[in-house]
Scaffold this active site. Structure first.
Site, PDB file in Angstrom:
ATOM      1  N   ASP A  24     -12.690   3.669  -3.152  1.00  0.00           N
ATOM      2  CA  ASP A  24     -11.685   2.693  -3.576  1.00  0.00           C
ATOM      3  C   ASP A  24     -12.000   2.082  -4.940  1.00  0.00           C
ATOM      4  O   ASP A  24     -13.149   2.105  -5.397  1.00  0.00           O
ATOM      5  CB  ASP A  24     -11.639   1.519  -2.577  1.00  0.00           C
ATOM      6  CG  ASP A  24     -10.968   1.907  -1.276  1.00  0.00           C
ATOM      7  OD1 ASP A  24     -10.781   3.111  -1.034  1.00  0.00           O
ATOM      8  OD2 ASP A  24     -10.659   0.992  -0.504  1.00  0.00           O
ATOM      9  N   ASP A  25     -10.969   1.502  -5.512  1.00  0.00           N
ATOM     10  CA  ASP A  25     -11.052   0.579  -6.661  1.00  0.00           C
ATOM     11  C   ASP A  25     -11.271   1.265  -8.010  1.00  0.00           C
ATOM     12  O   ASP A  25     -11.250   0.605  -9.035  1.00  0.00           O
ATOM     13  CB  ASP A  25     -12.130  -0.501  -6.471  1.00  0.00           C
ATOM     14  CG  ASP A  25     -11.833  -1.424  -5.310  1.00  0.00           C
ATOM     15  OD1 ASP A  25     -10.759  -1.264  -4.700  1.00  0.00           O
ATOM     16  OD2 ASP A  25     -12.682  -2.280  -5.008  1.00  0.00           O
ATOM     17  N   HIS A  32      -4.033   2.459  -4.344  1.00  0.00           N
ATOM     18  CA  HIS A  32      -4.679   1.219  -3.896  1.00  0.00           C
ATOM     19  C   HIS A  32      -3.969   0.051  -4.596  1.00  0.00           C
ATOM     20  O   HIS A  32      -4.588  -0.946  -4.910  1.00  0.00           O
ATOM     21  CB  HIS A  32      -6.161   1.275  -4.255  1.00  0.00           C
ATOM     22  CG  HIS A  32      -7.038   0.323  -3.500  1.00  0.00           C
ATOM     23  ND1 HIS A  32      -6.905   0.080  -2.155  1.00  0.00           N
ATOM     24  CD2 HIS A  32      -8.087  -0.447  -3.907  1.00  0.00           C
ATOM     25  CE1 HIS A  32      -7.842  -0.799  -1.771  1.00  0.00           C
ATOM     26  NE2 HIS A  32      -8.553  -1.143  -2.822  1.00  0.00           N
ATOM     27  N   HIS A  84      -4.586  -4.045  -7.457  1.00  0.00           N
ATOM     28  CA  HIS A  84      -5.396  -4.545  -6.343  1.00  0.00           C
ATOM     29  C   HIS A  84      -4.782  -5.787  -5.702  1.00  0.00           C
ATOM     30  O   HIS A  84      -5.477  -6.708  -5.278  1.00  0.00           O
ATOM     31  CB  HIS A  84      -6.846  -4.810  -6.791  1.00  0.00           C
ATOM     32  CG  HIS A  84      -7.833  -4.605  -5.675  1.00  0.00           C
ATOM     33  ND1 HIS A  84      -8.278  -5.633  -4.871  1.00  0.00           N
ATOM     34  CD2 HIS A  84      -8.455  -3.493  -5.216  1.00  0.00           C
ATOM     35  CE1 HIS A  84      -9.136  -5.153  -3.982  1.00  0.00           C
ATOM     36  NE2 HIS A  84      -9.254  -3.859  -4.164  1.00  0.00           N
ATOM     37  N   HIS A 108     -16.908   2.770  -2.623  1.00  0.00           N
ATOM     38  CA  HIS A 108     -16.236   2.367  -3.864  1.00  0.00           C
ATOM     39  C   HIS A 108     -16.851   3.122  -5.039  1.00  0.00           C
ATOM     40  O   HIS A 108     -18.071   3.065  -5.225  1.00  0.00           O
ATOM     41  CB  HIS A 108     -16.386   0.860  -4.072  1.00  0.00           C
ATOM     42  CG  HIS A 108     -15.703   0.062  -3.003  1.00  0.00           C
ATOM     43  ND1 HIS A 108     -16.245  -0.095  -1.745  1.00  0.00           N
ATOM     44  CD2 HIS A 108     -14.510  -0.585  -2.988  1.00  0.00           C
ATOM     45  CE1 HIS A 108     -15.411  -0.822  -1.007  1.00  0.00           C
ATOM     46  NE2 HIS A 108     -14.358  -1.125  -1.737  1.00  0.00           N
TER      47      HIS A 108
HETATM   48 NI    NI Z   1     -10.296  -2.458  -2.999  1.00  0.00          NI
END
Ligand code: NI
Length: 388
Positions: free
Chosen positions: A196-197, A246, A250, A340
């Protein structure tokens, strides 16, 4: 040589056609055995290379089939007929019969195919049987032949692949088909690593490791970071990894209005389309926060929400060994692992986990691959894992 042969065959064909030749024996050498040639168009990904007779042709990774084409190779000279095909498009129903590589279905909508019918025409129909099957709900349907329906109608089940084989008339079922590209064995354990991210400067290291191990993963990217890493994203897609959403920035989706959420997700898709020519078909809510209202909006958008079954807390510990231990200490078939790709320690952990999980017998797959093999993922529904 090949060219001369083709010209000769064309001439013979013309002569026989002119003479009004009736059905007759058409011997062909092994290398000239007649077969189907066909291709599938995947939503958001375009046309795949065509394949030849009796190959399992699947939709692009993480996508599904919206159109097909087909024709024949090595058609016996003078034998009339061709391969003809029609498709059932979700919401539109059965379409006109097509032939000679004319696309059946749509290439400019997101409508999946639900079923396929194919048949031989002319003298071909008297001399051959045409068998076919579609990949639906995680498995290949039983072979049907000569105009029968492969797949289901009006049940909302999409076609994710196509297999076509020509056999001599009453010659029985074709041999086991060949698989194309990377294959997943549905009977063996599998895990989806998710990051993620990102993307970030760490993403490429993870892709290197996935590539050298013949593995893939899913990347839930923050849209406004993507413009800085276009090459990383193109490579991610080329390797068969799944680019996923995602949100653009965010955002906690449970705090967004329906229209704001739709705009937000569409912005991610537009940027990804621009960079890599693909769209996302799954999303992960930032923070894991989701409520009924946001689920309804996701249903409208046509995407499921993917959560996780193993939370490594890598963002908190920033400790590779801790992340490795967390995964290896609890991993099971069907897990979705949350990491992540922003942090060096997370990439370090991935470099150990990828070969080690494979060593322990796990197939590393994308979330959508696993979902497709384990009952599917419905838009507007959230999933933590896909257990067998
Ligand atoms: Ni996230």
């Amino acid at each position: 040589m090949r060219k001369i042969k083709a010209i000769l065959r064309g001439t013979i064909l013309a002569v026989l056609a002119a003479a009004g030749t009736a059905a007759m024996a058409f011997p062909a050498s092994a290398e000239e055995t007649m077969g189907a040639v066909y291709g599938v168009h995947s939503y958001g990904k375009g046309w795949a290379e065509t394949v030849e007779d009796n190959v399992y042709e699947s939709a692009a990774n993480g996508s599904y089939v919206t159109a097909i084409t087909a024709s024949l190779k090595n058609q016996p000279a003078g034998m009339t007929g061709t391969i003809s095909y029609q498709v059932n498009v979700s919401g539109f129903g059965w379409q006109e019969w097509k032939e000679n590589f004319t696309p059946a279905g749509t290439t400019d909508t997101d409508r999946p195919l639900e079923a396929v019918r194919m048949q031989l025409t002319g003298q071909l129909e008297e001399n051959y049987d045409l068998y076919y099957s579609v990949f639906q709900s995680g498995s290949w349907t039983e072979l049907v032949k000569n105009g029968e329906t492969a797949g289901t109608e009006a049940q909302g089940l999409r076609v994710d692949g196509l297999r076509v084989a020509v056999m001599p008339k009453n010659g029985g079922l074709p041999a086991e088909g060949k698989h194309k590209g990377r294959q997943i064995d549905p009977s063996r354990p599998m895990v989806a690593l998710t990051f993620d991210d990102g993307p970030s400067g760490q993403t490429a290291r993870i892709l290197d490791c996935l590539e050298s191990n013949g593995a893939v993963a899913t990347f839930f990217m923050v849209g406004n970071r993507m413009g800085k890493y276009p090459e990383t994203i193109k490579r991610m897609v080329a390797l068969g990894c799944e680019p996923a959403s995602h949100t653009w920035d965010h955002s906690y989706i449970s705090k967004l209005s329906s229209s704001a959420l739709l705009n937000n997700l569409n912005q991610v898709d537009a940027a990804l389309q621009e960079i890599a020519g693909v769209k996302t078909i799954i999303m992960r809510p930032p923070g894991g926060f989701i409520n009924d209202a946001s689920k309804q909006t996701l249903a409208q958008k046509g995407v499921p929400a993917i959560l996780w079954s193993i939370d490594t807390l890598d963002w908190k510990t920033r400790n590779a060994q801790n992340t490795i231990n967390t995964v290896l200490g609890s991993v099971r078939d069907g897990d979705i692992v949350l990491m992540h790709d922003l942090y060096e320690a997370s990439a370090d952990a991935a470099l150990v986990l990828i070969p080690e999980l494979i060593h322990r017998g796990y197939q590393l797959v994308t979330v959508s691959e696993m979902a497709a093999l384990r009952g599917g993922a419905q838009p507007g529904v959230s999933y933590h894992s896909f257990r067998p």
